[in-house]
Design a protein around this motif. Structure first.
Motif, PDB file in Angstrom:
ATOM      1  N   SER A  74       0.834  -1.195   0.000  1.00  0.00           N
ATOM      2  CA  SER A  74       0.000   0.000   0.000  1.00  0.00           C
ATOM      3  C   SER A  74       0.870   1.247   0.000  1.00  0.00           C
ATOM      4  N   GLU A  75       0.352   2.323  -0.602  1.00  0.00           N
ATOM      5  CA  GLU A  75       1.055   3.606  -0.623  1.00  0.00           C
ATOM      6  C   GLU A  75       0.546   4.554   0.450  1.00  0.00           C
ATOM      7  N   VAL A 118      12.650  10.827  -2.836  1.00  0.00           N
ATOM      8  CA  VAL A 118      12.024   9.503  -2.796  1.00  0.00           C
ATOM      9  C   VAL A 118      11.116   9.363  -4.021  1.00  0.00           C
ATOM     10  N   THR A 119      11.288   8.281  -4.752  1.00  0.00           N
ATOM     11  CA  THR A 119      10.494   8.055  -5.961  1.00  0.00           C
ATOM     12  C   THR A 119       9.330   7.093  -5.723  1.00  0.00           C
ATOM     13  N   SER A 120       9.431   6.234  -4.715  1.00  0.00           N
ATOM     14  CA  SER A 120       8.318   5.323  -4.412  1.00  0.00           C
ATOM     15  C   SER A 120       8.354   4.950  -2.930  1.00  0.00           C
ATOM     16  N   TRP A 121       7.174   4.699  -2.381  1.00  0.00           N
ATOM     17  CA  TRP A 121       7.009   4.329  -0.971  1.00  0.00           C
ATOM     18  C   TRP A 121       5.899   3.302  -0.892  1.00  0.00           C
ATOM     19  N   TRP A 122       6.223   2.123  -0.424  1.00  0.00           N
ATOM     20  CA  TRP A 122       5.250   1.046  -0.259  1.00  0.00           C
ATOM     21  C   TRP A 122       5.475   0.389   1.088  1.00  0.00           C
ATOM     22  N   TRP A 123       4.427  -0.096   1.714  1.00  0.00           N
ATOM     23  CA  TRP A 123       4.558  -0.858   2.945  1.00  0.00           C
ATOM     24  C   TRP A 123       3.420  -1.870   3.020  1.00  0.00           C
ATOM     25  N   ARG A 124       3.642  -2.881   3.830  1.00  0.00           N
ATOM     26  CA  ARG A 124       2.612  -3.891   4.090  1.00  0.00           C
ATOM     27  C   ARG A 124       2.897  -4.555   5.421  1.00  0.00           C
ATOM     28  N   SER A 125       1.893  -5.245   5.925  1.00  0.00           N
ATOM     29  CA  SER A 125       2.043  -6.042   7.144  1.00  0.00           C
ATOM     30  C   SER A 125       1.578  -7.463   6.817  1.00  0.00           C
ATOM     31  N   PRO A 126       2.494  -8.310   6.326  1.00  0.00           N
ATOM     32  CA  PRO A 126       2.088  -9.643   5.876  1.00  0.00           C
ATOM     33  C   PRO A 126       1.576 -10.537   6.994  1.00  0.00           C
ATOM     34  N   SER A 127       2.015 -10.279   8.222  1.00  0.00           N
ATOM     35  CA  SER A 127       1.496 -11.013   9.377  1.00  0.00           C
ATOM     36  C   SER A 127       1.569 -10.086  10.586  1.00  0.00           C
ATOM     37  N   ALA A 128       0.888 -10.451  11.633  1.00  0.00           N
ATOM     38  CA  ALA A 128       0.827  -9.593  12.817  1.00  0.00           C
ATOM     39  C   ALA A 128       2.229  -9.369  13.383  1.00  0.00           C
ATOM     40  N   VAL A 131       6.381  -5.674   9.619  1.00  0.00           N
ATOM     41  CA  VAL A 131       6.166  -4.589   8.666  1.00  0.00           C
ATOM     42  C   VAL A 131       7.247  -4.669   7.595  1.00  0.00           C
ATOM     43  N   ASP A 132       6.823  -4.757   6.340  1.00  0.00           N
ATOM     44  CA  ASP A 132       7.728  -4.709   5.194  1.00  0.00           C
ATOM     45  C   ASP A 132       7.649  -3.317   4.593  1.00  0.00           C
ATOM     46  N   ILE A 133       8.806  -2.747   4.261  1.00  0.00           N
ATOM     47  CA  ILE A 133       8.858  -1.406   3.672  1.00  0.00           C
ATOM     48  C   ILE A 133       9.702  -1.484   2.407  1.00  0.00           C
ATOM     49  N   ASN A 134       9.235  -0.806   1.362  1.00  0.00           N
ATOM     50  CA  ASN A 134       9.958  -0.713   0.103  1.00  0.00           C
ATOM     51  C   ASN A 134      10.077   0.767  -0.247  1.00  0.00           C
ATOM     52  N   ILE A 135      11.325   1.258  -0.347  1.00  0.00           N
ATOM     53  CA  ILE A 135      11.573   2.669  -0.641  1.00  0.00           C
ATOM     54  C   ILE A 135      12.424   2.757  -1.906  1.00  0.00           C
ATOM     55  N   GLY A 136      11.966   3.537  -2.871  1.00  0.00           N
ATOM     56  CA  GLY A 136      12.761   3.871  -4.040  1.00  0.00           C
ATOM     57  C   GLY A 136      13.229   5.307  -3.897  1.00  0.00           C
ATOM     58  N   TYR A 137      14.501   5.573  -4.172  1.00  0.00           N
ATOM     59  CA  TYR A 137      15.019   6.924  -3.963  1.00  0.00           C
ATOM     60  C   TYR A 137      16.119   7.237  -4.961  1.00  0.00           C
ATOM     61  N   LEU A 138      16.339   8.524  -5.159  1.00  0.00           N
ATOM     62  CA  LEU A 138      17.429   8.989  -6.000  1.00  0.00           C
ATOM     63  C   LEU A 138      18.705   8.988  -5.182  1.00  0.00           C
ATOM     64  N   VAL A 139      19.806   8.580  -5.785  1.00  0.00           N
ATOM     65  CA  VAL A 139      21.067   8.489  -5.057  1.00  0.00           C
ATOM     66  C   VAL A 139      21.563   9.873  -4.654  1.00  0.00           C
ATOM     67  N   GLU A 160      15.309   0.019  -1.660  1.00  0.00           N
ATOM     68  CA  GLU A 160      15.578  -0.637  -0.377  1.00  0.00           C
ATOM     69  C   GLU A 160      14.357  -1.461   0.002  1.00  0.00           C
ATOM     70  N   ASN A 161      14.564  -2.725   0.302  1.00  0.00           N
ATOM     71  CA  ASN A 161      13.508  -3.603   0.798  1.00  0.00           C
ATOM     72  C   ASN A 161      13.847  -3.957   2.234  1.00  0.00           C
ATOM     73  N   LEU A 162      12.980  -3.578   3.149  1.00  0.00           N
ATOM     74  CA  LEU A 162      13.251  -3.738   4.568  1.00  0.00           C
ATOM     75  C   LEU A 162      12.146  -4.552   5.232  1.00  0.00           C
ATOM     76  N   ARG A 163      12.510  -5.287   6.268  1.00  0.00           N
ATOM     77  CA  ARG A 163      11.526  -6.026   7.071  1.00  0.00           C
ATOM     78  C   ARG A 163      11.861  -5.808   8.538  1.00  0.00           C
ATOM     79  N   PHE A 164      10.864  -5.329   9.277  1.00  0.00           N
ATOM     80  CA  PHE A 164      11.041  -5.052  10.699  1.00  0.00           C
ATOM     81  C   PHE A 164       9.951  -5.753  11.496  1.00  0.00           C
ATOM     82  N   ALA A 165      10.271  -6.061  12.749  1.00  0.00           N
ATOM     83  CA  ALA A 165       9.300  -6.669  13.662  1.00  0.00           C
ATOM     84  C   ALA A 165       8.920  -5.662  14.736  1.00  0.00           C
ATOM     85  N   ILE A 166       7.635  -5.607  15.052  1.00  0.00           N
ATOM     86  CA  ILE A 166       7.172  -4.748  16.134  1.00  0.00           C
ATOM     87  C   ILE A 166       7.499  -5.453  17.443  1.00  0.00           C
TER      88      ILE A 166
END
Length: 175
Positions: A74-75, A118-128, A131-139, A160-166
């Motif tokens: 989601s954006e 930043v060229t793109s920003w996406w995130w999701r919560s595949p499970s409780a 949190v997965d985050i996807n960031i596109g950016y200019l160098v 950048e594809n990131l995965r974090f736990a709450i």
């Protein structure tokens, strides 16, 4: 007097055991140094992104939970609730990744730019609790005073594809 006949089997086994332990420790040190070298290389490439990832990691891991859980990418702004009754909102606004902290008790708010270009920003919560985050950016985004309205077309972009736990969902400060 008897002459020395060499080593016994027990002595040989002890030496082999000690050598094995030394090899295992050395292998762990080598793998740790390779990981450290990779992290250092990424930090040298874009030190600002290292700061942004650290800030995002800190926000997500210290959160109590998500008001809205999105299993699909989601954006919409990522909203995180904290123990001290704040809502942290991370969103893409005009090519900038913005972080806004709002007090749910009626206090003030704090808003700041985490990353420009930043060229793109996406995130999701595949499970409780994940949190997965996807960031596109200019160098190398243009400085703020020279920024145009459109994000640069011919510039180098990274993803950048990131995965974090709450992790802050425990008992709070009393826990």
């Amino acid at each position: 007097m008897r002459g020395s006949r060499g080593t016994t089997l027990v002595e040989l086994l002890v030496v082999l055991a000690l050598l094995s332990i030394m090899v295992i420790v050395a292998a762990e040190l080598v793998t740790h140094s390779i990981r450290l070298l990779g992290a250092t290389g990424r930090a040298v490439q874009n030190p600002m992104m290292v700061h942004v990832i650290g800030r995002l990691r800190n926000d997500v891991q210290s959160a109590v939970g998500l008001p809205i859980e999105e299993p699909l990418w989601s954006e919409i702004p990522l909203e995180l609730r904290t123990h001290d009754h704040q809502l942290i909102r991370i969103a893409l606004v005009d090519g900038n990744l913005m972080r806004k902290s709002v007090s749910l008790g009626g206090g003030g708010s704090d808003e700041r730019v985490l990353l420009r270009g930043v060229t793109s920003w996406w995130w999701r919560s595949p499970s409780a609790g994940v949190v997965d985050i996807n960031i596109g950016y200019l160098v190398n985004p243009a400085p703020e005073r020279h920024r145009s309205r459109e994000v640069g077309a011919g510039r180098e972009r990274r993803q950048e594809n990131l995965r974090f736990a709450i992790r802050g969902a425990g008992g709070g400060r009393q826990w």
